[in-house]
Design a protein around this motif. Structure first.
Motif, PDB file in Angstrom:
ATOM      1  N   TYR A 330       0.863  -1.182   0.000  1.00  0.00           N
ATOM      2  CA  TYR A 330       0.000   0.000   0.000  1.00  0.00           C
ATOM      3  C   TYR A 330       0.897   1.228   0.000  1.00  0.00           C
ATOM      4  O   TYR A 330       2.064   1.179   0.424  1.00  0.00           O
ATOM      5  CB  TYR A 330      -0.949   0.014   1.199  1.00  0.00           C
ATOM      6  N   ASP A 331       0.365   2.318  -0.500  1.00  0.00           N
ATOM      7  CA  ASP A 331       1.150   3.542  -0.633  1.00  0.00           C
ATOM      8  C   ASP A 331       1.314   4.242   0.708  1.00  0.00           C
ATOM      9  O   ASP A 331       0.418   4.232   1.550  1.00  0.00           O
ATOM     10  CB  ASP A 331       0.477   4.504  -1.623  1.00  0.00           C
ATOM     11  N   PHE A 332       2.484   4.853   0.874  1.00  0.00           N
ATOM     12  CA  PHE A 332       2.734   5.688   2.041  1.00  0.00           C
ATOM     13  C   PHE A 332       3.736   6.757   1.639  1.00  0.00           C
ATOM     14  O   PHE A 332       4.453   6.617   0.651  1.00  0.00           O
ATOM     15  CB  PHE A 332       3.252   4.844   3.207  1.00  0.00           C
ATOM     16  N   ASP A 333       3.788   7.821   2.422  1.00  0.00           N
ATOM     17  CA  ASP A 333       4.622   8.967   2.061  1.00  0.00           C
ATOM     18  C   ASP A 333       6.096   8.774   2.383  1.00  0.00           C
ATOM     19  O   ASP A 333       6.929   9.597   2.000  1.00  0.00           O
ATOM     20  CB  ASP A 333       4.108  10.231   2.769  1.00  0.00           C
ATOM     21  N   LEU A 334       6.430   7.710   3.088  1.00  0.00           N
ATOM     22  CA  LEU A 334       7.820   7.399   3.426  1.00  0.00           C
ATOM     23  C   LEU A 334       8.150   5.985   2.979  1.00  0.00           C
ATOM     24  O   LEU A 334       7.256   5.199   2.647  1.00  0.00           O
ATOM     25  CB  LEU A 334       8.038   7.512   4.948  1.00  0.00           C
TER      26      LEU A 334
END
Length: 505
Positions: A330-334
């Motif tokens: 899943y996408d995350f900012d880090l």
């Protein structure tokens, strides 16, 4: 008739002359062959050299084409590419703000004319801000949002045009982080190795993210040698990159499988469950006798969850686990490490141990925050958000993230049943040390053995239990104690401080 001497001499001379002519002709033929062979050899060598140089030329062309097509963008954007710093220094890097508009990071000119980054909450926030160094590159948000902070387009061609037409001012980041909550979380973790995550379970917004030991990005260049020699990993963001056994906190997932699959909830505990010849025992060799799901959950009975996982079976258990996003991206900012359960490698005993958080399961604290938040949010797991919006220098919003459903892990009814079990853990079970008068906390403790003989201590939970505003995860790495002894009281005190000191939406 006899030949006279003169004729004989003439014949001899003719004979020898023929021999000499034959030898001469033979030498000439040999010389001709040698010259021909030498010429052929020379031609072969010339052709070989020509082919060699043609192949080298083709290799160089293909090599350059490959890098231009497939590697140019990554090389150009590599934060160790010193050529980028010349261009970047002409742009004032954007600011970073918390959710209430508090300035966390900004740029100012140093004595050498470089735009130096100033981190107002250096060590407290470095787990997510990261650093931006001419000498050592970038990390954290400084790396993952580099283009936005510099107001650079992503496409290579337009990037060049953007560098030429740059306006000299980057974009600003507005985070979901609440600096007041971040300060509280840091206060409780600063004397421990580990991580704390605080999340809004209804939106997926990260309110606090602390990893310890940490570093001060303001003095990174000076401290670099010491930081990289520190074997405790101060540059590692344990929240999204630290990988651990979940211990008994994983019983939230197993309980979901028990409820979803309609498994018999009764069990008689004798202190030992033997599966595939392997004896599974409870913590401290305790024996509980007759149990149901509630008593097994609040007392964290390993034998119960091992037996029920064995009964559920691998395929059904895998289905429920993967609804909680194990083995999924899943996408995350880090930068993010995927949480995994290698079901293809699990035998019957391994699967049973997985049911109470042991075995081969690996999870990040961020992922456990998602698991906990899903229960707090009536079975809906929301995607994690750290950067809420990107604003240009004129205050115009150019990017924005809104809450997004990541997975429906269970029904509302079953999520609420698990919530009630977690309330029982804090009120009368293994998590009693998290109890705080005036605010009802739902939680689950966990203790996971390490290879060195020590333990990781966990507490996961949310509050207020029946109208959750925050979910929390506390992990104390290599602490040597149980989750109920050390992680639970830290979580409880932290939740109390947040509840009474911070205005929550």
């Amino acid at each position: 008739m006899k030949k006279n001497r003169k004729d004989e001499n003439k014949e001899k001379k003719s004979f020898f002359q023929k021999i000499l002519e034959k030898e001469e002709n033979s030498r000439n033929r040999d010389n001709l062959k040698a010259r021909s062979l030498k010429k052929t050899t020379m031609n072969t060598r010339i052709i070989f050299v020509m082919v060699f140089f043609i192949l080298i030329f083709l290799f160089i062309v293909l090599y350059l084409v490959y890098f231009q097509l497939f590697k140019a963008d990554s090389l150009a954007s590599n934060d160790h590419n010193k050529r980028n710093w010349v261009d970047e220094n002409a742009i004032v890097r954007g600011n970073i703000y918390d959710t209430n508009g508090k300035l966390l990071v900004y740029s100012q000119k140093d004595d050498n004319g470089y735009n130096k980054r100033i981190y107002n909450f250096g060590r407290v926030d470095s787990s997510f801000t990261g650093f931006s160094s001419v000498q050592y590159g970038k990390s954290g948000l400084e790396k993952s949002y580099n283009n936005q902070l510099l107001n650079l387009p992503k496409a290579p061609v337009s990037k060049l045009r953007g560098m030429i037409e740059k306006n000299g001012v980057g974009n600003n980041l507005n985070l979901t982080i609440n600096q007041d909550i971040q300060d509280i979380a840091y206060k409780y973790l600063q004397d421990h190795t580990g991580a704390i995550v605080v999340m809004n379970p209804k939106t997926g917004e990260i309110l606090a993210m602390v990893s310890n030991p940490t570093f001060d990005p303001n003095t990174l260049d000076r401290d670099w040698g010491q930081l990289i020699q520190n074997n405790e990993g101060p540059l590692l963001n344990r929240v999204s990159q630290g990988i651990y056994r979940p211990g008994s906190t994983f019983k939230i997932v197993t309980t979901t499988a028990i409820l979803d699959k309609g498994v018999d909830q009764n069990y008689n505990d004798t202190g030992k469950e033997t599966i595939q010849g392997y004896d599974i025992k409870n913590f401290g060799d305790q024996i509980f006798g007759a149990l149901n799901l509630r008593s097994a959950f609040i007392n964290s009975v390993n034998t119960y969850f091992a037996a029920k996982t064995d009964l559920i079976g691998k395929e059904a258990f895998k289905e429920v686990s993967e609804s909680y996003m194990f083995n999924k991206s899943y996408d995350f900012d880090l930068s993010l490490v995927k949480s995994k359960i290698p079901f293809e490698d699990l035998n019957q005993a391994d699967l049973a141990m997985t049911g109470f958080g042991y075995g081969k399961t690996q999870v990040t604290p961020l992922h456990m925050a998602l698991v906990t938040s899903a229960i707090a949010n009536d079975g809906q797991m929301m995607a994690p958000i750290l950067v809420k919006s990107v604003m240009n220098k004129d205050g115009k919003k150019i990017e924005e993230k809104t809450p997004k459903l990541l997975s429906r892990v269970t029904s509302v009814e079953n999520a609420q049943k698990i919530r009630d079990l977690m309330v029982g853990v804090v009120n009368e079970g293994t998590g009693k040390s998290a109890y705080q008068p005036g605010v009802q906390i739902a939680g689950k403790t966990g203790t996971a053995d390490r290879e060195n003989g020590s333990t990781d201590a966990w507490f996961v939970g949310f509050a207020p239990a029946y109208d959750p505003k925050i979910s929390v995860v506390v992990i104390l790495e290599n602490d040597g104690s149980t989750g109920g002894e050390v992680a639970a009281p830290i979580a409880g005190a932290m939740i109390k401080d947040i509840t009474y000191q911070v205005k929550l939406n």
